[in-house]
Design an enzyme around this catalytic site. Sequence first.
Site, PDB file in Angstrom:
ATOM      1  N   HIS A 235      36.690  44.064  36.228  1.00 25.67           N
ATOM      2  CA  HIS A 235      37.260  42.971  37.008  1.00 25.67           C
ATOM      3  C   HIS A 235      38.765  42.860  36.819  1.00 25.67           C
ATOM      4  O   HIS A 235      39.504  42.571  37.765  1.00 25.67           O
ATOM      5  CB  HIS A 235      36.584  41.654  36.609  1.00 25.67           C
ATOM      6  CG  HIS A 235      36.923  40.501  37.487  1.00 25.67           C
ATOM      7  ND1 HIS A 235      36.363  40.330  38.729  1.00 25.67           N
ATOM      8  CD2 HIS A 235      37.779  39.466  37.316  1.00 25.67           C
ATOM      9  CE1 HIS A 235      36.848  39.233  39.282  1.00 25.67           C
ATOM     10  NE2 HIS A 235      37.709  38.687  38.447  1.00 25.67           N
TER      11      HIS A 235
ATOM     12  N   HIS B 177      34.225  36.031  44.427  1.00 23.47           N
ATOM     13  CA  HIS B 177      33.637  35.242  43.349  1.00 23.47           C
ATOM     14  C   HIS B 177      32.121  35.362  43.466  1.00 23.47           C
ATOM     15  O   HIS B 177      31.390  34.370  43.488  1.00 23.47           O
ATOM     16  CB  HIS B 177      34.101  33.781  43.411  1.00 23.47           C
ATOM     17  CG  HIS B 177      34.735  33.322  42.130  1.00 23.47           C
ATOM     18  ND1 HIS B 177      34.507  32.109  41.555  1.00 23.47           N
ATOM     19  CD2 HIS B 177      35.589  33.966  41.284  1.00 23.47           C
ATOM     20  CE1 HIS B 177      35.194  32.000  40.433  1.00 23.47           C
ATOM     21  NE2 HIS B 177      35.862  33.111  40.252  1.00 23.47           N
TER      22      HIS B 177
END
Length: 751
Positions: free
Chosen positions: A46, A93
């Site tokens: 990430h 998200h």
Amino acid sequence: MNIEVNAQIAQEMGLTPEEFQKIKEILGRTPTHTELGVYSVMWSEHASYKNSILQLKKLPRSGKNLLVSAGEENAGLVDIGDGLAVAFKIESHNHPSAVEPYQGAATGVGGILRDIFTMGARPVAALDSLRFGNPDNPRVKYLLENVVKGIADYGNAFGVPTVAGEIYFDECYDENPLVNAMAVGIVRHNRVAKAAAKGVGNLVMIVGSSTGRDGIHGATFASEDISEASEAKRPSVQVGDPFTEKLLLEATLEAIEAGVVVGIQDMGAAGIACSTSEMSAKAGTGMDVNLDLVPLRESDMSAYEIMLSESQERMLVVLKPEDEAAIKKIFSKWDLNAEVIGKVTDDGILRIRRRGKVEAEIPSKTLALGEGAPVYVRESRKPEYIDKLAEFDSVTLPEPKDYNEVLKRLVSSPDIASKKYVFEQYDYMVGTDTVVLPGEGDASVIRLGRWATSESGKKRGLVVKTDCNARYVYLDPKVGAEHAVVESARNVACVGAKPVAITNCLNFGNPYKQEVYYQFEKAVEGITKACTELETPVTGGNVSFYNESPNRAVYPTPVIGMLGIIEDASKAVRSSFRKEGDLIAVIGLERNEMGGSEYLKIIHNVVSGKIPPVDYDYERHLHEFLQSAAQADSINSAHDISEGGLAVTLAECCIMDQENMIGAKVALDFSARKDFVLFGEGGGRVIISFDPDKSDAVLSLAKSKSLTIEIIGAVSGENLQINDTVNVTLKELSSIYYSALPSKFATSFAI
């Protein structure tokens, strides 16, 4: 927290044995628990893009209108003239939204907004791209309800209009929804803020909310597959407060305007660990940080917890010592924390102290993307299904007996049916600059009037759109990704704008699986091809891997956020037919392709077929035609032919404006099977309508652009009539179109 660090603990934090060994080599010793935690989040997929950066470097990341290169700052920056620039970016998200959909979606919106105003830009629009599973699945209902509520509550309270987006449904997203949030802001060239910790001896300050235990290891959590164990990681999901973020916006912009900010960065994924390491690495400096000075919600937090917390609404600011009082005064006025927690050093070391003890000493550059973070070459293998599914021949399917019923079934398809019940929960008019509202046009338009100084600038508008047909990408990752870029550009052109740049959010499964990585690298190749051809550089974006459950991966879904500029926003073109008597024409290549079509999926339950190639010369000419026709007031409507093909697009043109629904009488030359002509897809076509007395001008303009154009009927009556094949009342079509999704979510939404 004295924990003996070993390879097993490193693995539990998401690091491989090789990475743990590399960390020991860098430090020349075994890392402390805090150091290992910092490395684990900064070297997570990430934060580090370790499995994707080599592919991303192939994207066209520069252009004549770009003020910063992709990845250089928190968001992309495009010069739009008049001393103004647009900051825009899209991010995912997904994992947080899968386990805590309300907060996951809300903090996704909050995070992307901070990326925009951290650059000194005031957010003027938000968009979202959502993917959910089967709408009949009770869990999907729960996820959709709370994701939409999270987006609405955060955006509405913050005060940014949510002006556009998309929602698609497929069983592959049952357990792993995709929640991609995009934001757009305006900034003057001389007010752009940078994210670098320059100036040895300058102060390091944390501003905004206090730090708590929410979101610890969120970046690592977003770098692994969704499983039953994910439910136990709810603490990895951050908790947002849009009202505090609104205060933070105003304080941040005021501080930047006052000239007291040397550098600033949002504390999103990986929190203090990320902002301190990235800002110092970028400037080639170090930082000495005392965590005792960080405002905490819980006093007993360890250095590890403080560094990795992803508590929302926080920024890291670098400032000159003489400006400390001024910046504290600004943030105090807005009732926000502003505490000096350290200083910039010249040794390149991120040094972290807690309660008189040095908890971490790490070379900053070893943590940062593009610097010392790992970079991997992953193996790829073409999935066997691609060639197999491409061999499918639609001719083998039976022709429909009742085309009216086929059209009605397609109009009620979750992918096609109106999403009005969702976007009506969003405040899309706050700020009063929204010109084309959600559902009115193929893209949304934001006027620039109050920002510009020149007369021409005051007329100009921003045009924004998100797009991706993931089914196309599944069937052909490269060509499908090309279509995602091209369709988003065509949507922008349909309202009369010139596409200028993109941001992207690349949602894929586990990159360690060779078939998944093949999808990823080919999709990047497709985006590169399309953006190069259309001269729409990639300003930045996000990669989200590990979007899969134990059962399956999601479709490869490279969402494109397209930015366009329209020279006169008052001339923006809507999608629906405007008035009785207008002529209707199809402009563009004749496309009867059925591969990956909504018709195959809904009517025949087939996801197969070959995806047609993109004709870039034709697309460019089509865009030029649409822009010129709009600015000349030659056309009254324009709507891209996409999911559902020609017949569905005509139906939408008739019913998208509920206050002014007008029918159409159309005569087609069925040169191929009727279902192929009516429901074939493939891109490159637009339905337009215009006054009969503008016919010569429209046809002449199309000819000058070497485009195929055919007048197929006229706007008339209260039915959609196509030859003697289709004849449905608008009353019935609109009832189906607007009630299809609310009927599935009746317990969730009040309509």
